[in-house]
Design a protein around this motif. Structure first.
Motif, PDB file in Angstrom:
ATOM      1  N   THR A 184       9.362  -1.942   1.828  1.00  0.00           N
ATOM      2  CA  THR A 184       9.022  -2.879   0.702  1.00  0.00           C
ATOM      3  C   THR A 184       8.685  -4.314   1.898  1.00  0.00           C
ATOM      4  O   THR A 184       9.404  -4.544   2.410  1.00  0.00           O
ATOM      5  CB  THR A 184      10.102  -2.995  -0.096  1.00  0.00           C
ATOM      6  N   ALA A 185       7.826  -4.958   1.075  1.00  0.00           N
ATOM      7  CA  ALA A 185       7.454  -6.072   1.626  1.00  0.00           C
ATOM      8  C   ALA A 185       7.009  -6.993   0.521  1.00  0.00           C
ATOM      9  O   ALA A 185       5.707  -6.558  -0.175  1.00  0.00           O
ATOM     10  CB  ALA A 185       6.463  -6.105   2.941  1.00  0.00           C
ATOM     11  N   GLY A 186       7.393  -8.274   0.005  1.00  0.00           N
ATOM     12  CA  GLY A 186       6.844  -8.971  -0.510  1.00  0.00           C
ATOM     13  C   GLY A 186       7.103  -8.053  -2.201  1.00  0.00           C
ATOM     14  O   GLY A 186       8.003  -7.785  -2.506  1.00  0.00           O
ATOM     15  N   SER A 187       5.922  -7.985  -2.813  1.00  0.00           N
ATOM     16  CA  SER A 187       6.061  -7.446  -4.153  1.00  0.00           C
ATOM     17  C   SER A 187       5.615  -5.928  -4.208  1.00  0.00           C
ATOM     18  O   SER A 187       5.179  -5.409  -5.320  1.00  0.00           O
ATOM     19  CB  SER A 187       5.218  -8.145  -5.382  1.00  0.00           C
ATOM     20  N   ASN A 188       5.361  -5.367  -2.854  1.00  0.00           N
ATOM     21  CA  ASN A 188       4.579  -4.239  -2.845  1.00  0.00           C
ATOM     22  C   ASN A 188       5.537  -3.330  -1.896  1.00  0.00           C
ATOM     23  O   ASN A 188       6.487  -3.599  -1.250  1.00  0.00           O
ATOM     24  CB  ASN A 188       3.202  -4.193  -2.037  1.00  0.00           C
ATOM     25  N   THR A 189       5.189  -2.036  -2.273  1.00  0.00           N
ATOM     26  CA  THR A 189       6.158  -0.527  -1.298  1.00  0.00           C
ATOM     27  C   THR A 189       4.884   0.166  -0.802  1.00  0.00           C
ATOM     28  O   THR A 189       4.079   0.544  -1.541  1.00  0.00           O
ATOM     29  CB  THR A 189       7.045  -0.170  -2.456  1.00  0.00           C
ATOM     30  N   VAL A 190       5.234   0.377   0.465  1.00  0.00           N
ATOM     31  CA  VAL A 190       4.256   1.223   0.992  1.00  0.00           C
ATOM     32  C   VAL A 190       5.410   2.708   1.477  1.00  0.00           C
ATOM     33  O   VAL A 190       6.312   2.501   1.788  1.00  0.00           O
ATOM     34  CB  VAL A 190       3.890   0.967   2.363  1.00  0.00           C
ATOM     35  N   THR A 191       4.855   3.745   0.630  1.00  0.00           N
ATOM     36  CA  THR A 191       5.528   5.245   0.930  1.00  0.00           C
ATOM     37  C   THR A 191       4.868   6.063   1.755  1.00  0.00           C
ATOM     38  O   THR A 191       3.565   6.487   1.435  1.00  0.00           O
ATOM     39  CB  THR A 191       5.870   5.637  -0.575  1.00  0.00           C
ATOM     40  N   ALA A 192       5.452   6.990   2.529  1.00  0.00           N
ATOM     41  CA  ALA A 192       4.855   7.731   3.275  1.00  0.00           C
ATOM     42  C   ALA A 192       5.517   8.744   3.327  1.00  0.00           C
ATOM     43  O   ALA A 192       6.744   8.794   3.404  1.00  0.00           O
ATOM     44  CB  ALA A 192       4.469   7.045   4.720  1.00  0.00           C
ATOM     45  N   VAL A 193       4.979  10.203   3.822  1.00  0.00           N
ATOM     46  CA  VAL A 193       5.925  11.213   4.408  1.00  0.00           C
ATOM     47  C   VAL A 193       5.266  11.956   5.431  1.00  0.00           C
ATOM     48  O   VAL A 193       4.203  12.459   5.340  1.00  0.00           O
ATOM     49  CB  VAL A 193       5.798  12.391   3.379  1.00  0.00           C
ATOM     50  N   ASP A 203       1.345 -14.268   4.820  1.00  0.00           N
ATOM     51  CA  ASP A 203       2.181 -15.134   4.226  1.00  0.00           C
ATOM     52  C   ASP A 203       3.392 -14.906   3.582  1.00  0.00           C
ATOM     53  O   ASP A 203       3.832 -13.460   3.743  1.00  0.00           O
ATOM     54  CB  ASP A 203       1.225 -16.173   3.477  1.00  0.00           C
ATOM     55  N   ASP A 204       4.181 -15.595   2.671  1.00  0.00           N
ATOM     56  CA  ASP A 204       5.346 -15.187   2.214  1.00  0.00           C
ATOM     57  C   ASP A 204       5.421 -13.978   1.504  1.00  0.00           C
ATOM     58  O   ASP A 204       6.399 -13.024   1.431  1.00  0.00           O
ATOM     59  CB  ASP A 204       5.668 -16.447   1.194  1.00  0.00           C
ATOM     60  N   ASN A 205       4.211 -13.367   0.820  1.00  0.00           N
ATOM     61  CA  ASN A 205       4.195 -12.356  -0.182  1.00  0.00           C
ATOM     62  C   ASN A 205       3.039 -11.300   0.305  1.00  0.00           C
ATOM     63  O   ASN A 205       3.141 -10.019   0.002  1.00  0.00           O
ATOM     64  CB  ASN A 205       4.186 -12.720  -1.737  1.00  0.00           C
ATOM     65  N   ALA A 206       2.220 -11.849   0.877  1.00  0.00           N
ATOM     66  CA  ALA A 206       0.976 -10.909   1.505  1.00  0.00           C
ATOM     67  C   ALA A 206       1.185 -10.349   2.878  1.00  0.00           C
ATOM     68  O   ALA A 206       2.002 -10.920   3.578  1.00  0.00           O
ATOM     69  CB  ALA A 206      -0.463 -11.482   1.325  1.00  0.00           C
ATOM     70  N   GLU A 247      -7.884   3.323   7.846  1.00  0.00           N
ATOM     71  CA  GLU A 247      -7.995   2.108   6.980  1.00  0.00           C
ATOM     72  C   GLU A 247      -7.029   0.993   7.285  1.00  0.00           C
ATOM     73  O   GLU A 247      -5.838   1.308   7.527  1.00  0.00           O
ATOM     74  CB  GLU A 247      -7.992   2.667   5.610  1.00  0.00           C
ATOM     75  N   LYS A 248      -7.650  -0.340   6.614  1.00  0.00           N
ATOM     76  CA  LYS A 248      -7.025  -1.551   6.631  1.00  0.00           C
ATOM     77  C   LYS A 248      -7.126  -2.272   5.685  1.00  0.00           C
ATOM     78  O   LYS A 248      -8.113  -2.356   5.104  1.00  0.00           O
ATOM     79  CB  LYS A 248      -7.427  -2.388   8.106  1.00  0.00           C
ATOM     80  N   ALA A 249      -6.026  -3.219   5.088  1.00  0.00           N
ATOM     81  CA  ALA A 249      -6.211  -3.716   3.993  1.00  0.00           C
ATOM     82  C   ALA A 249      -5.281  -4.959   3.910  1.00  0.00           C
ATOM     83  O   ALA A 249      -4.196  -5.090   4.689  1.00  0.00           O
ATOM     84  CB  ALA A 249      -6.007  -2.803   2.674  1.00  0.00           C
ATOM     85  N   THR A 250      -5.363  -6.033   3.257  1.00  0.00           N
ATOM     86  CA  THR A 250      -4.389  -7.047   2.721  1.00  0.00           C
ATOM     87  C   THR A 250      -3.928  -6.789   1.609  1.00  0.00           C
ATOM     88  O   THR A 250      -4.725  -6.376   0.414  1.00  0.00           O
ATOM     89  CB  THR A 250      -5.220  -8.422   2.922  1.00  0.00           C
ATOM     90  N   VAL A 251      -2.617  -6.706   1.475  1.00  0.00           N
ATOM     91  CA  VAL A 251      -1.899  -6.241   0.122  1.00  0.00           C
ATOM     92  C   VAL A 251      -1.012  -7.515  -0.117  1.00  0.00           C
ATOM     93  O   VAL A 251      -0.341  -7.933   0.436  1.00  0.00           O
ATOM     94  CB  VAL A 251      -0.897  -5.022   0.436  1.00  0.00           C
ATOM     95  N   GLN A 252      -1.275  -7.987  -1.541  1.00  0.00           N
ATOM     96  CA  GLN A 252      -0.516  -8.837  -2.294  1.00  0.00           C
ATOM     97  C   GLN A 252      -0.529  -8.456  -3.846  1.00  0.00           C
ATOM     98  O   GLN A 252      -1.645  -8.968  -4.405  1.00  0.00           O
ATOM     99  CB  GLN A 252      -1.223 -10.250  -1.922  1.00  0.00           C
ATOM    100  N   GLY A 253       0.204  -7.504  -3.925  1.00  0.00           N
ATOM    101  CA  GLY A 253       0.103  -7.187  -5.513  1.00  0.00           C
ATOM    102  C   GLY A 253      -1.041  -6.124  -5.432  1.00  0.00           C
ATOM    103  O   GLY A 253      -0.577  -4.985  -5.716  1.00  0.00           O
ATOM    104  N   LYS A 254      -2.218  -6.529  -5.541  1.00  0.00           N
ATOM    105  CA  LYS A 254      -3.317  -5.692  -5.443  1.00  0.00           C
ATOM    106  C   LYS A 254      -3.599  -5.206  -3.922  1.00  0.00           C
ATOM    107  O   LYS A 254      -3.319  -5.999  -2.832  1.00  0.00           O
ATOM    108  CB  LYS A 254      -4.433  -6.311  -6.279  1.00  0.00           C
ATOM    109  N   VAL A 255      -4.619  -4.281  -3.710  1.00  0.00           N
ATOM    110  CA  VAL A 255      -5.029  -4.024  -2.140  1.00  0.00           C
ATOM    111  C   VAL A 255      -6.408  -4.806  -2.208  1.00  0.00           C
ATOM    112  O   VAL A 255      -7.159  -4.149  -2.886  1.00  0.00           O
ATOM    113  CB  VAL A 255      -4.930  -2.509  -1.991  1.00  0.00           C
TER     114      VAL A 255
END
Length: 350
Positions: A184-193, A203-206, A247-255
């Protein structure tokens, strides 16, 4: 035509006979009747085994059904079969008892030896400015923490949860379908197996996410559980977005700003793990902001025209003298030390 027939052992025949008796007890379908006739005609031992099993079953409906299949054999040998059946019953009972005890021992031994034992583990890992750490977590996953970063680790019997509080981290996730690995970072969660990915706060949330192996699910942590999607319970549109290796993306709520990277691009993004920083024409002010993550040295720019000056090259982490030398020789940017930890940059005159 293939005339080769595989002979069944006595135990196999007895097992098949018991199966047929149980089917006879609940009633045969037309197809099963044909299959039983075929099985009985293959060998006299099949007929004998079926009679013995039926005597053990001792059910009139089954015996009546058998009398219709081969009445003569049953009439002539009923008493004989009954006696043999009693002997067979005790033999099979003893065999089944031994098998049951052995199976119980095997199951218990297998359970206690292979059942996973997970202790709840909570810890915090952090680095100072200019420091990096490689950590092997309790599950075997590998954490590479970059400069000035903090993560908390919380492992339990059914989940592996990490919170990236500051900075940048690369994760090589140990495969464990029963315990999803979530960061979890900011308002998002990245889940992997069973995968690998890099996360860096911008920045603070992205945060910037690079998937280096496998796939991850990116979702808003305030929505429903991401575990449901990973195990087929929800649709992607309801739960978030899957991102794949490269793949690469900026995540801040949305991808956002999602893009595909070449292996060279990925290597450049992760060059910090080898103590290097790679720039590919970023503005000077962005370069200095990135350099500033690895050193207490603060930079200022006296000439506004320099802020957008493009800078490219490989720079060693923490090597301020090498950076200043390269800026002067390759980009016509000179410096002046204002204090021990403060440097001002300006354009070379002339």
């Amino acid at each position: 035509m293939n005339n080769i027939r595989q002979f069944s052992s006595k135990e196999d025949i007895q097992e098949q006979a018991c199966l047929w008796v149980s089917r006879l007890d609940r009633g045969l379908h037309d197809e099963e009747k044909s299959q039983l006739d075929e099985w009985l005609t293959e060998s006299n031992s099949h007929r004998q085994a079926l009679l013995d099993a039926a005597s053990l079953w001792d059910d009139m409906s089954v015996l009546n059904e058998l009398s219709g299949l081969f009445p003569q054999s049953h009439t002539r040998g009923a008493k004989q079969h009954k006696g043999m059946a009693k002997q067979m019953m005790w033999g099979m009972a003893a065999t089944f008892f031994v098998m049951a005890v052995a199976l119980s021992v095997i199951v218990q031994r297998t359970w206690f030896e292979s059942a996973p034992q997970f202790a709840n583990i909570s810890e915090k890992v952090q680095t100072g400015v200019g420091e990096q750490k490689n950590v092997v977590l309790a599950d075997g996953s590998k954490l590479h923490l970059n400069t000035n970063s903090i993560v908390t680790v919380d492992f339990s019997s059914d989940a592996r949860n990490i919170v990236l509080l500051r900075g940048e981290a690369h994760f090589e996730v140990a495969h464990d379908k029963q315990r999803p690995f979530s960061v979890t970072a900011g308002s998002n969660t990245v889940t992997a197996v069973g995968t690998a990915f890099n996360m860096q706060y911008v920045d603070d949330n992205a945060f910037e996410l690079v998937v280096t192996e496998g796939k991850v699910l990116v979702k808003d942590r305030f929505s429903t559980s991401s575990n449901d999607l990973l195990f087929g319970k929800k649709s992607i549109t309801e739960e978030g977005l899957l991102m794949f290796a490269g793949e690469k993306a900026t995540v801040q709520g949305k991808v956002e700003a999602r893009e595909n990277l070449s292996q060279n691009d990925i290597d450049d993004d992760l060059a910090w793990q080898q103590g290097m920083i790679v720039f590919k024409g970023e503005p000077l002010e962005a370069v200095l902001a990135e350099i500033g993550r690895y050193t207490p040295m603060r930079f200022s720019i006296s000439d506004e025209s320099l802020r957008k000056r493009r800078v490219a090259g490989y720079f060693k982490v923490g090597d301020i003298d090498g950076l200043l030398s390269a800026l002067k020789s390759s980009f016509s940017i000179e410096h002046e030390r204002i204090t021990e930890n403060s440097i001002q940059l300006k354009a070379v005159k002339g």
